[in-house]
Design an enzyme around this catalytic site. Structure first.
Site, PDB file in Angstrom:
ATOM      1  N   ARG A  68       4.262 -20.021  -4.553  1.00  0.00           N
ATOM      2  CA  ARG A  68       4.783 -18.929  -5.036  1.00  0.00           C
ATOM      3  C   ARG A  68       3.452 -18.111  -5.752  1.00  0.00           C
ATOM      4  O   ARG A  68       2.828 -18.551  -6.425  1.00  0.00           O
ATOM      5  CB  ARG A  68       5.807 -19.387  -6.255  1.00  0.00           C
ATOM      6  CG  ARG A  68       6.735 -18.080  -6.400  1.00  0.00           C
ATOM      7  CD  ARG A  68       7.487 -18.475  -7.645  1.00  0.00           C
ATOM      8  NE  ARG A  68       8.587 -17.629  -7.967  1.00  0.00           N
ATOM      9  CZ  ARG A  68       9.169 -17.227  -9.026  1.00  0.00           C
ATOM     10  NH1 ARG A  68       8.806 -17.997  -9.986  1.00  0.00           N
ATOM     11  NH2 ARG A  68      10.172 -16.409  -9.136  1.00  0.00           N
TER      12      ARG A  68
ATOM     13  N   HIS B  75      14.558 -23.871 -11.384  1.00  0.00           N
ATOM     14  CA  HIS B  75      13.386 -24.052 -11.935  1.00  0.00           C
ATOM     15  C   HIS B  75      13.575 -25.181 -12.946  1.00  0.00           C
ATOM     16  O   HIS B  75      14.878 -25.282 -13.434  1.00  0.00           O
ATOM     17  CB  HIS B  75      12.782 -23.134 -12.993  1.00  0.00           C
ATOM     18  CG  HIS B  75      12.594 -21.606 -12.031  1.00  0.00           C
ATOM     19  ND1 HIS B  75      11.656 -21.352 -11.264  1.00  0.00           N
ATOM     20  CD2 HIS B  75      13.392 -20.474 -12.215  1.00  0.00           C
ATOM     21  CE1 HIS B  75      11.790 -20.471 -10.931  1.00  0.00           C
ATOM     22  NE2 HIS B  75      12.815 -19.596 -11.428  1.00  0.00           N
TER      23      HIS B  75
ATOM     24  N   HIS C  42      16.698 -21.994  -5.194  1.00  0.00           N
ATOM     25  CA  HIS C  42      15.990 -21.252  -6.377  1.00  0.00           C
ATOM     26  C   HIS C  42      16.319 -21.536  -7.552  1.00  0.00           C
ATOM     27  O   HIS C  42      17.384 -21.037  -8.025  1.00  0.00           O
ATOM     28  CB  HIS C  42      15.791 -19.676  -6.226  1.00  0.00           C
ATOM     29  CG  HIS C  42      14.748 -19.048  -6.775  1.00  0.00           C
ATOM     30  ND1 HIS C  42      13.737 -18.700  -6.427  1.00  0.00           N
ATOM     31  CD2 HIS C  42      14.892 -18.838  -8.230  1.00  0.00           C
ATOM     32  CE1 HIS C  42      12.770 -18.080  -7.112  1.00  0.00           C
ATOM     33  NE2 HIS C  42      13.536 -18.108  -8.461  1.00  0.00           N
TER      34      HIS C  42
ATOM     35  N   HIS D 268      14.900 -12.706  -5.099  1.00  0.00           N
ATOM     36  CA  HIS D 268      15.751 -11.986  -5.930  1.00  0.00           C
ATOM     37  C   HIS D 268      16.157 -10.537  -5.205  1.00  0.00           C
ATOM     38  O   HIS D 268      15.773  -9.447  -5.780  1.00  0.00           O
ATOM     39  CB  HIS D 268      15.238 -11.670  -7.408  1.00  0.00           C
ATOM     40  CG  HIS D 268      14.885 -13.019  -8.109  1.00  0.00           C
ATOM     41  ND1 HIS D 268      15.505 -14.017  -7.786  1.00  0.00           N
ATOM     42  CD2 HIS D 268      13.713 -13.204  -8.753  1.00  0.00           C
ATOM     43  CE1 HIS D 268      15.064 -14.921  -8.548  1.00  0.00           C
ATOM     44  NE2 HIS D 268      13.897 -14.576  -9.166  1.00  0.00           N
TER      45      HIS D 268
ATOM     46  N   ASP E 216      18.895 -19.369  -9.607  1.00  0.00           N
ATOM     47  CA  ASP E 216      17.770 -18.965 -10.641  1.00  0.00           C
ATOM     48  C   ASP E 216      18.226 -19.731 -11.830  1.00  0.00           C
ATOM     49  O   ASP E 216      17.514 -19.267 -13.062  1.00  0.00           O
ATOM     50  CB  ASP E 216      17.767 -17.244 -10.775  1.00  0.00           C
ATOM     51  CG  ASP E 216      16.542 -16.910 -11.460  1.00  0.00           C
ATOM     52  OD1 ASP E 216      15.412 -17.633 -11.313  1.00  0.00           O
ATOM     53  OD2 ASP E 216      16.475 -16.117 -12.065  1.00  0.00           O
TER      54      ASP E 216
END
Length: 300
Positions: free
Chosen positions: A120, A30, A28, A177, A246
């Site tokens: 997502r 970005h 995970h 999360h 993250d």
């Protein structure tokens, strides 16, 4: 302890105390890239968060496989995520897209060929949301034939409110999360029972990530109030857990967390080395359809 590198959007420079096993996956993160269109206001973009920037983090933590999750700022145009998959290595990188309901079959096939393995729905807040609840079931039926999963960043209250929807969806579900269980309620929140039921039936996965999102003690307290939730998921389905950094931590501004601390946190949540290997290697390989060979995975 060996010194690490200065990584954009990450505090500290040390390497994690915990060594990453070969083929460990950051499931995970970005990428934000100003070369591609952004649909949100500029403040939704994160500077210094390109694939090249992320390589510095990968070198620091020792992970080798990556899952790029389409951020809100780039809306339903997944060009940024597809480019990041190519840049980070298509055999070691997968992606999670954001789709509009009118996406064509040809578009789905193009995304699959580009490494996308899920879509997502980031609906925990309406700010810059590119999708809606009324599109969830429609799109689930569109992508199930591709073997894709639905990745859901929902609040615990939303999970409870949409429990019937979740139970009838045809796809595998991946909850971001730690399931976003609020603290101090944690596993006492009704959402835990909903998610536990989905996990028990093999329908759902949980991402061990984003400790700072619901922790009330924060980095100063070592995120220790998240331990019970993480370890409850470990007790439920150790074969349905993956870990994610993250990065670039878009919710954390201006102070960013130390990614070495976040990687070491996994060792506290999952103290058994064999179980941690499963979370970092075997589980993401199964969920994200990584190749079984490691012939091209020798460099971080």
């Amino acid at each position: 302890m060996h010194a690490g590198s200065i990584v954009p959007n990450s505090a500290g420079t040390r390497r994690p105390r915990t060594s990453a096993p070969a083929l460990a996956c950051d499931a995970h993160m970005h990428v934000y890239d100003g070369r591609f269109a952004a649909v949100a206001v500029p403040r939704a973009m994160v500077d210094d968060a390109t694939a090249d920037d992320y390589r510095l983090l990968r070198a620091r933590t020792g992970t080798q496989r990556t899952v790029v999750v389409q951020p809100r700022a780039h809306g339903t145009d997944n060009a940024t995520t597809l480019a990041a998959i190519r840049a980070l290595g298509p055999d070691r990188t997968r992606g999670v897209a954001v789709l509009a309901p009118e996406a064509t079959d040809a578009e789905l096939e193009r995304l699959h060929a580009g490494g996308i393995r899920g879509i997502r729905f980031s609906l925990h807040t309406a700010t810059h949301a590119a999708t809606r609840f009324d599109a969830v079931e429609t799109l689930a039926h569109r992508v199930v034939g591709l073997g894709w999963h639905l990745q859901l960043h929902w609040t615990a209250e939303q999970v409870v409110a949409h429990a019937d929807l979740l139970r009838r969806l045809p796809c595998t579900l991946v909850f971001d999360h730690l399931g976003r269980l609020p603290l101090p309620a944690g596993t006492a929140h009704p959402a835990f029972a909903v998610l536990r039921g989905l996990c028990a039936g093999g329908r759902a996965w949980i991402k061990l990530s984003g400790a700072y999102l619901d922790s009330t003690v924060g980095a100063a307290g070592g995120y220790r109030d998240t331990d019970a939730v993480a370890q409850a998921w470990l007790a439920e389905r150790p074969d349905r857990l993956v870990w994610g950094s993250d990065w670039p931590h878009p919710t954390e501004a201006p102070a960013k967390p130390d990614d070495a601390d976040l990687f070491d946190l996994l060792a506290r949540w999952v103290p058994d080395e064999a179980a941690r290997h499963r979370v970092l290697v075997a589980n993401p390989a199964a969920l994200y359809d990584f190749p079984t060979t490691d012939s091209d995975e020798t460099t971080p």
